[in-house]
Motif scaffolding. Structure first.
Motif, PDB file in Angstrom:
ATOM      1  N   LYS A  55       0.816  -1.218   0.000  1.00 22.13           N
ATOM      2  CA  LYS A  55       0.000   0.000   0.000  1.00 22.13           C
ATOM      3  C   LYS A  55       0.852   1.270   0.000  1.00 22.13           C
ATOM      4  N   ILE A  56       2.100   1.171   0.440  1.00 19.00           N
ATOM      5  CA  ILE A  56       2.907   2.391   0.566  1.00 19.00           C
ATOM      6  C   ILE A  56       4.021   2.495  -0.476  1.00 19.00           C
ATOM      7  N   SER A  57       4.275   1.419  -1.220  1.00 22.92           N
ATOM      8  CA  SER A  57       5.324   1.486  -2.236  1.00 22.92           C
ATOM      9  C   SER A  57       5.117   0.389  -3.273  1.00 22.92           C
ATOM     10  N   SER A  58       5.841   0.518  -4.361  1.00 21.41           N
ATOM     11  CA  SER A  58       5.794  -0.502  -5.413  1.00 21.41           C
ATOM     12  C   SER A  58       7.021  -1.397  -5.385  1.00 21.41           C
ATOM     13  N   TYR A  59       7.861  -1.256  -4.352  1.00 20.25           N
ATOM     14  CA  TYR A  59       9.078  -2.052  -4.269  1.00 20.25           C
ATOM     15  C   TYR A  59       8.745  -3.523  -4.005  1.00 20.25           C
ATOM     16  N   PRO A  60       9.488  -4.438  -4.597  1.00 17.38           N
ATOM     17  CA  PRO A  60       9.283  -5.863  -4.304  1.00 17.38           C
ATOM     18  C   PRO A  60       9.713  -6.198  -2.884  1.00 17.38           C
ATOM     19  N   VAL A  61       9.248  -7.341  -2.410  1.00 17.03           N
ATOM     20  CA  VAL A  61       9.554  -7.797  -1.046  1.00 17.03           C
ATOM     21  C   VAL A  61      10.315  -9.105  -1.117  1.00 17.03           C
ATOM     22  N   LEU A  62      11.373  -9.204  -0.327  1.00 25.21           N
ATOM     23  CA  LEU A  62      12.147 -10.440  -0.240  1.00 25.21           C
ATOM     24  C   LEU A  62      12.190 -10.889   1.212  1.00 25.21           C
ATOM     25  N   TYR A  79      15.774  -0.989  -5.595  1.00 26.91           N
ATOM     26  CA  TYR A  79      15.236  -0.907  -4.235  1.00 26.91           C
ATOM     27  C   TYR A  79      14.368  -2.132  -3.990  1.00 26.91           C
ATOM     28  N   PHE A  80      14.382  -2.640  -2.760  1.00 22.08           N
ATOM     29  CA  PHE A  80      13.426  -3.678  -2.370  1.00 22.08           C
ATOM     30  C   PHE A  80      13.363  -3.756  -0.849  1.00 22.08           C
ATOM     31  N   TRP A  81      12.284  -4.353  -0.378  1.00 22.20           N
ATOM     32  CA  TRP A  81      12.114  -4.570   1.058  1.00 22.20           C
ATOM     33  C   TRP A  81      12.669  -5.938   1.430  1.00 22.20           C
ATOM     34  N   MET A  82      13.437  -5.980   2.502  1.00 24.76           N
ATOM     35  CA  MET A  82      13.910  -7.248   3.071  1.00 24.76           C
ATOM     36  C   MET A  82      13.254  -7.375   4.440  1.00 24.76           C
ATOM     37  N   ILE A  83      12.476  -8.432   4.641  1.00 26.95           N
ATOM     38  CA  ILE A  83      11.731  -8.539   5.896  1.00 26.95           C
ATOM     39  C   ILE A  83      11.959  -9.899   6.571  1.00 26.95           C
ATOM     40  N   GLU A  98      12.547 -12.417  23.529  1.00 29.93           N
ATOM     41  CA  GLU A  98      13.670 -11.927  22.724  1.00 29.93           C
ATOM     42  C   GLU A  98      13.474 -12.241  21.238  1.00 29.93           C
ATOM     43  N   PHE A  99      12.410 -11.722  20.680  1.00 31.21           N
ATOM     44  CA  PHE A  99      12.112 -11.909  19.253  1.00 31.21           C
ATOM     45  C   PHE A  99      11.680 -10.572  18.675  1.00 31.21           C
ATOM     46  N   THR A 100      11.826 -10.424  17.365  1.00 35.43           N
ATOM     47  CA  THR A 100      11.586  -9.122  16.748  1.00 35.43           C
ATOM     48  C   THR A 100      10.880  -9.226  15.400  1.00 35.43           C
ATOM     49  N   VAL A 101      10.338  -8.095  14.986  1.00 32.47           N
ATOM     50  CA  VAL A 101       9.837  -7.872  13.636  1.00 32.47           C
ATOM     51  C   VAL A 101      10.894  -7.023  12.937  1.00 32.47           C
ATOM     52  N   ASN A 102      11.381  -7.467  11.785  1.00 31.56           N
ATOM     53  CA  ASN A 102      12.457  -6.764  11.074  1.00 31.56           C
ATOM     54  C   ASN A 102      11.996  -6.328   9.683  1.00 31.56           C
ATOM     55  N   ILE A 103      12.119  -5.042   9.399  1.00 37.07           N
ATOM     56  CA  ILE A 103      11.781  -4.509   8.074  1.00 37.07           C
ATOM     57  C   ILE A 103      12.928  -3.607   7.627  1.00 37.07           C
ATOM     58  N   ALA A 104      13.501  -3.897   6.461  1.00 41.42           N
ATOM     59  CA  ALA A 104      14.610  -3.093   5.943  1.00 41.42           C
ATOM     60  C   ALA A 104      14.337  -2.699   4.503  1.00 41.42           C
ATOM     61  N   LEU A 105      14.796  -1.513   4.142  1.00 37.62           N
ATOM     62  CA  LEU A 105      14.798  -1.085   2.744  1.00 37.62           C
ATOM     63  C   LEU A 105      16.226  -1.205   2.227  1.00 37.62           C
ATOM     64  N   ILE A 106      16.385  -1.956   1.145  1.00 37.19           N
ATOM     65  CA  ILE A 106      17.707  -2.173   0.560  1.00 37.19           C
ATOM     66  C   ILE A 106      17.824  -1.355  -0.722  1.00 37.19           C
ATOM     67  N   HIS A 107      18.934  -0.664  -0.873  1.00 42.49           N
ATOM     68  CA  HIS A 107      19.222   0.090  -2.094  1.00 42.49           C
ATOM     69  C   HIS A 107      20.602  -0.305  -2.600  1.00 42.49           C
TER      70      HIS A 107
END
Length: 269
Positions: A55-62, A79-83, A98-107
């Motif tokens: 909904k917020i971008s057209s970048y692919p997700v990996l 650009y793409f999202w690494m999650i 001790e667990f997390t949600v991880n969202i990164a933008l890779i360029h």
């Protein structure tokens, strides 16, 4: 970039709510082909994140779920999202928080924006190129670049060591550190929170001489970079200063397995 960060924070917290909903009930565990665990929380978090990012971008997700995307297709992504919808599934199953949600933008193979959210302790780290690195806890925001290292450094350094991957080569690396520092202490925490400890200067070095995947590190790598730290490719060295000349790890490789690495906070040498 600030608006994008606000969206990512919102998405990570929505994913965290789904995770905690499962966390507070019976946890049913499946096992993937590599014997790693998978829970309903992984699936629900992944759905929230992917739907929201669309909904917020057209970048692919990996992510692990998309690891079979052909390299010939993704190698041209600028650009793409690494999650990682739930980093630390084993910690989640143990219910230690001790667990997390991880969202990164890779360029161009580098993490330029990252959010790491630990829903069980309601603690969030975020950072990126040109915006700095921050921690939000109890609705208070701390600038990680304003935090000073322990006054005991360099007489005492703190090494982050993985609870489940403290192999002989890691022990040798820690022993090598003892040749350079008067007092070497170790600490441990689950998931990508290890790297975040370096970003907020609660630890100094994190050697990971064991397997990780790109989605395990990308978001926290962005935060650490924004706080002045680095994640560098590990090689056997005799002199600690040699670490400074080693390259940082990169993303979107043909093989999504990370090389062994050493993460260091800012100004550790």
């Amino acid at each position: 970039m600030k608006d994008l960060i606000n969206e990512l924070i919102k998405i990570s917290k929505e994913a965290g709510k789904e995770i905690l909903d499962v966390y507070s009930s019976y946890i049913s565990v499946e096992y993937k082909e590599d014997k790693s665990p998978l829970t309903e929380a992984d699936k629900r978090s992944h759905q929230v994140i992917t739907d929201s990012l669309e909904k917020i971008s057209s970048y692919p997700v990996l992510s692990e779920e998309g690891k079979d995307i052909p390299y010939n297709e993704r190698k041209n992504w600028e650009y793409f999202w690494m999650i990682d919808p739930l980093d630390g599934t084993k910690e989640f199953i143990k219910r230690n928080g001790e667990f997390t949600v991880n969202i990164a933008l890779i360029h161009k193979n580098r993490p330029v924006l990252g959010v790491v959210y630990a829903p069980a302790i309601d603690t969030l780290y975020y950072g990126g190129k040109d915006i700095g690195a921050y921690k939000i806890n109890n609705n208070e925001t701390a600038d990680l670049n304003s935090i000073k290292p322990s006054e005991e450094y360099p007489k005492r350094i703190t090494v982050v060591a993985s609870k489940s991957h403290l192999n002989e080569e890691t022990k040798e690396f820690i022993k090598m550190l003892e040749n350079f520092y008067e007092n070497v202490e170790t600490t441990s925490i689950g998931s990508s929170l290890k790297i975040c400890l370096l970003a907020e200067k609660k630890a100094d070095i994190y050697p990971r001489i064991a397997p990780t995947m790109e989605w395990d590190t990308a978001a926290a790598h962005a935060v650490l970079n924004a706080a002045g730290g680095r994640i560098i490719r590990y090689e056997k060295i005799q002199n600690l200063q040699d670490l400074k000349d080693l390259p940082e790890i990169e993303y979107n490789k043909e093989n999504l397995l990370n090389p062994h690495f050493v993460a260091i906070r800012s100004d550790v040498f």
